[in-house]
Motif scaffolding. Structure first.
Motif, PDB file in Angstrom:
ATOM      1  N   LEU A 174       0.819  -1.208   0.000  1.00 35.54           N
ATOM      2  CA  LEU A 174       0.000   0.000   0.000  1.00 35.54           C
ATOM      3  C   LEU A 174       0.859   1.266   0.000  1.00 35.54           C
ATOM      4  O   LEU A 174       0.667   2.151  -0.835  1.00 35.54           O
ATOM      5  N   LYS A 356      -3.109  -6.621   7.276  1.00 36.76           N
ATOM      6  CA  LYS A 356      -4.428  -6.006   7.315  1.00 36.76           C
ATOM      7  C   LYS A 356      -4.328  -4.715   8.123  1.00 36.76           C
ATOM      8  O   LYS A 356      -3.809  -4.707   9.235  1.00 36.76           O
ATOM      9  N   THR A 370     -11.443   3.210   6.517  1.00 32.60           N
ATOM     10  CA  THR A 370     -10.923   2.453   5.378  1.00 32.60           C
ATOM     11  C   THR A 370     -10.155   1.234   5.866  1.00 32.60           C
ATOM     12  O   THR A 370      -9.522   1.261   6.927  1.00 32.60           O
ATOM     13  N   GLN A 371     -10.214   0.179   5.071  1.00 35.53           N
ATOM     14  CA  GLN A 371      -9.537  -1.079   5.396  1.00 35.53           C
ATOM     15  C   GLN A 371      -8.768  -1.566   4.178  1.00 35.53           C
ATOM     16  O   GLN A 371      -9.259  -1.468   3.045  1.00 35.53           O
ATOM     17  N   TYR A 372      -7.571  -2.089   4.430  1.00 39.20           N
ATOM     18  CA  TYR A 372      -6.725  -2.593   3.352  1.00 39.20           C
ATOM     19  C   TYR A 372      -6.206  -3.976   3.716  1.00 39.20           C
ATOM     20  O   TYR A 372      -5.829  -4.229   4.867  1.00 39.20           O
ATOM     21  N   GLU A 374      -3.407  -6.774   2.321  1.00 43.81           N
ATOM     22  CA  GLU A 374      -2.283  -7.027   1.425  1.00 43.81           C
ATOM     23  C   GLU A 374      -1.899  -8.507   1.503  1.00 43.81           C
ATOM     24  O   GLU A 374      -1.794  -9.056   2.597  1.00 43.81           O
ATOM     25  N   LEU A 404      -3.700  -6.423  -3.530  1.00 45.66           N
ATOM     26  CA  LEU A 404      -4.095  -5.355  -2.620  1.00 45.66           C
ATOM     27  C   LEU A 404      -5.600  -5.121  -2.756  1.00 45.66           C
ATOM     28  O   LEU A 404      -6.109  -4.929  -3.861  1.00 45.66           O
ATOM     29  N   GLU A 405      -6.285  -5.153  -1.620  1.00 41.49           N
ATOM     30  CA  GLU A 405      -7.718  -4.909  -1.605  1.00 41.49           C
ATOM     31  C   GLU A 405      -8.011  -3.747  -0.668  1.00 41.49           C
ATOM     32  O   GLU A 405      -7.558  -3.721   0.474  1.00 41.49           O
ATOM     33  N   GLY A 406      -8.760  -2.759  -1.164  1.00 44.89           N
ATOM     34  CA  GLY A 406      -9.117  -1.602  -0.363  1.00 44.89           C
ATOM     35  C   GLY A 406     -10.615  -1.431  -0.249  1.00 44.89           C
ATOM     36  O   GLY A 406     -11.342  -1.563  -1.239  1.00 44.89           O
ATOM     37  N   ALA A 490      -1.247   1.100  -5.281  1.00 45.31           N
ATOM     38  CA  ALA A 490      -2.207   2.175  -5.012  1.00 45.31           C
ATOM     39  C   ALA A 490      -1.953   3.358  -5.939  1.00 45.31           C
ATOM     40  O   ALA A 490      -2.904   3.984  -6.433  1.00 45.31           O
ATOM     41  N   TRP A 494      -5.372   3.768  -7.902  1.00 47.37           N
ATOM     42  CA  TRP A 494      -6.255   4.430  -6.947  1.00 47.37           C
ATOM     43  C   TRP A 494      -7.553   4.867  -7.629  1.00 47.37           C
ATOM     44  O   TRP A 494      -7.542   5.436  -8.713  1.00 47.37           O
TER      45      TRP A 494
END
Length: 701
Positions: A174, A356, A370-372, A374, A404-406, A490, A494
């Motif tokens: 990230l 996380k 917000t949550q990410y 990896e 990567l999940e956002g 990102a 983005w």
């Protein structure tokens, strides 16, 4: 060569381990041979032999020291009620000036062409900053005690430094940065720093590489428990268990808990005294390691988990009283090494990492939640081929996947979503070494390429060392490297919103580095080592977020910078290593080269003009003490260089007492940081702690 046959029985002393330390020139006398984590040591005689008598039954690790070099036998020795064990140590290349040598049963692994600085951790350090302070050219960036902590090389941002733990890269997908506060300190045995990126890091790395290596340390027994407390709500607890099982290898597990309130006082922007708020920190870390040697195969497993939460206090001029960051990390991996007689040493490594992160603030001007997530998987195959004359080739193949999940729980339409990237890497190198008495030569070249989709990015480098050895050492080092850093996922993907625009056309950041240095070692009332180095680094296509289309920001390849640095080090160790003194100074000038901007030719922000560090250590019988002084020059925090953080000087003191009662070792520790109560900042409007103190108790069985 004359071989001396030892006596198996001398009076009432029973010989258990013996051997000869030799090189291509014959026996090596005056080498200190040590059984790690024991008081046993032996000095080689005129024929190069060492002897250990009356050693209890058990498993031992053997190493030897000569001047400032450390040599280690990779396989453990099992001492039983039987005949003495003979282990000869053959140093095919002679004494290496800057790198340790690992000797195994069938091969000799020489890393001198790549390694710059190595630190052996005999005891658990108090914090990561204590380790970084020993490495010239690295600077800590933090907003307080606890929370996120990053390290930036001279002239570069934290993203430019690749950080590894047991071969696993821990830089965030990230942010591109590595949070060093997540690393369990009790697991660490050694730290290595490679400043010239291209010469050692075939898969990228803009400004070098920092390796944290876990494993057994010399101060360990089987079980250790520790607790400490201090000012401003400091509390730390840890437990560690280490066991060697004959025929099954060594296993270690550990746990660390840390908590900080950080409710210290400071003077705000308006000259008023305030109490730092929302700067608390809490973390739990667990780690494990396993190593075994099965015939000619070496098997290793290691990993750690991190669960932490910290407030995000923000700048004192615009404090944030509710913002928080929660993180969970799982980093694990394993490797298998095998020596094949007609091929060389083959090593296969797999690593898995999951990070996380949640950022939240429900009452700020712009609330967010917000949550990410990896996810990284890497498989690597490397071969150290058998020597061909004085040449030793190496090769490497790796494949890595990044995901990567956002999620944006308040504005779902602007969430990053899921983005992925696969990287295919291929690299290798070749080293050359020779001894033309009294001249010694070490040199090597390496290179590599990564394929991402249809694009190929390359790096390369080289290094050479020449030195004369005749009761002293005098030599010089040269290095050059080209490397890069891939844009972050990102930055490339983005989701466009009212504040940010992504840029899928970003190019990798690039660096070109060169250095020249000299060093000397000599014995005068102890051992001395002096060194000096000049380093020139040019960064190109640096990625910065610039305003585009009104108020929105977009990452672009427009920034450039040049860094020129000179470093000097002095190390003295008294006879018997009762006392040591280390001094280093780094002068650096980092200039912004972004065309068409008012700050062209100005200094790069957060880069100190100089750093002086002094460390005095004393270790005698039950007592050990360390005094550290760090003097840091001003650092601009505006690109126009109109405002700067003031210079500061810190003085830290640590005192340890160790008592041994049969198999029990009791340790008492006292540490005082910032004794002079200096007010200072590492980031603008982020006051660091004033004078702090702490007491600790440790029990080892």
């Amino acid at each position: 060569m004359i071989l001396a046959l030892p006596h198996l029985l001398l009076g009432q002393e029973i010989l258990k381990i013996y051997g000869q330390v030799i090189s291509r020139d014959g026996a090596m006398s005056g080498v200190s041979v040590v059984l790690d984590k024991t008081p046993y040591n032996s000095l080689t005689d005129n024929n190069g032999f060492y002897y250990f008598y009356n050693i209890p039954v058990g498993i031992y690790s053997l190493s030897c020291r000569l001047n400032f070099n450390h040599y280690k036998l990779a396989e453990d020795l099992i001492v039983e009620d039987g005949p003495a064990i003979r282990r000869d140590i053959y140093l095919d290349e002679g004494v290496i000036n800057i790198a340790p040598i690992v000797v195994t049963a069938n091969r000799y692994d020489n890393k001198a062409n790549r390694q710059e600085i190595a630190i052996d951790l005999r005891e658990k350090p108090a914090n990561v900053s204590e380790i970084i302070a020993k490495i010239p050219g690295l600077n800590v960036l933090a907003a307080g005690d606890g929370g996120e902590l990053y390290v930036a090389p001279n002239g570069a941002r934290p993203e430019a430094l690749e950080v590894y733990v047991d071969g696993r890269k821990i830089n965030s997908i990230l942010t591109g940065k590595a949070d060093l506060n997540q690393i369990p300190l009790g697991a660490l045995r050694r730290v290595e720093y490679y400043p010239t990126a291209g010469a050692i890091n075939e898969n990228g790395g803009l400004a070098g590489r920092l390796d944290f290596i876990s494993g057994k340390r010399a101060d360990e027994e089987y079980l250790s428990i520790g607790a400490s407390g201090g000012s401003f709500g400091r509390s730390d607890y840890d437990a560690r268990y280490n066991q060697s099982i004959p025929g099954y290898g060594n296993i270690e597990i550990g746990w660390e808990h840390s908590k900080r309130k950080n409710n210290y006082k400071y003077i705000d922007y308006f000259g008023e005294q305030q109490i730092r708020r929302n700067a608390d920190y809490r973390s739990d870390k667990v780690y494990f390691g396993y190593a075994a040697c099965v015939k000619e195969m070496l098997i290793k497993l290691s990993g750690y988990g991190y669960d932490g939460s910290n407030g995000i206090p923000g700048k004192t001029v615009t404090p944030s009283l509710n913002a928080r960051s929660d993180k969970f990390t799982l980093s694990t991996g394993g490797e298998v090494g095998l020596s094949v007689k007609k091929v060389g040493a083959i090593n296969m490594r797999y690593s898995y990492q999951n990070r996380k992160t949640e950022y939240r603030d429900s009452v700020g001007i712009t609330p967010y939640l917000t949550q990410y997530n990896e996810l990284e998987n890497t498989l690597e195959l490397s071969v150290s081929w058998n020597k061909v004359g004085n040449l030793r080739p190496e090769s490497r193949f790796a494949i890595a996947s990044e995901k990567l999940e956002g999620k944006d729980n308040l504005r779902p339409a602007y969430a990053l979503g899921i983005v992925k990237r696969n990287i295919l890497g291929l690299g290798g190198g070749i080293g050359y070494s020779d001894k033309l008495s009294p001249l010694n030569i070490e040199c090597g070249i390496s290179g590599g390429a990564d394929k991402v989709k249809k694009q190929i990015y390359s790096s390369y480098g080289g290094r050479s060392s020449l030195w004369v050895e005749h009761g002293f050492k005098l030599g010089m080092n040269l290095s050059y490297g080209k490397s890069y850093r891939l844009p972050g996922l990102a930055e490339l993907n983005w989701k466009e919103d009212v504040f940010v625009i992504a840029n899928p056309d970003l190019r990798p950041e690039r660096s070109f580095q060169g250095s020249i240095g000299t060093f000397a070692e000599f014995p005068v009332w102890g051992r001395w080592r002096l060194s000096a180095e000049y380093r020139d680094v040019r960064y190109r296509d640096l990625i910065y977020w610039r305003r585009s289309q009104g108020l929105r920001y977009k990452p672009v390849n427009i920034a450039r910078s040049d860094c020129f640095a000179a470093s000097y080090t002095v190390l003295y160790r008294s006879p018997g290593e009762i006392a040591s003194v280390e001094f280093s100074r780094v002068n650096s000038v980092s200039l912004n080269r972004e065309e068409g901007q008012p700050y062209y030719g100005k200094r790069v922000i957060f880069q100190p003009s100089y750093v002086n560090r002094i460390r005095v250590s004393i270790s005698y019988e039950l007592l050990s003490a360390q005094l550290e002084i760090q003097d840091v020059g001003e650092r601009y925090y505006l690109e126009e260089n109109t405002k700067a953080l003031a210079p500061y000087t810190l003085i830290n003191l640590g005192v340890d007492l160790h008592f041994r009662i049969d198999r029990l070792t009791l340790g008492l520790k006292f540490k005082a940081d910032n004794i002079t109560n200096t007010s200072y900042e590492l980031l603008e409007y982020q006051p660091m702690p004033p004078r702090t103190w702490g007491f600790g108790l440790a029990i080892k069985i």
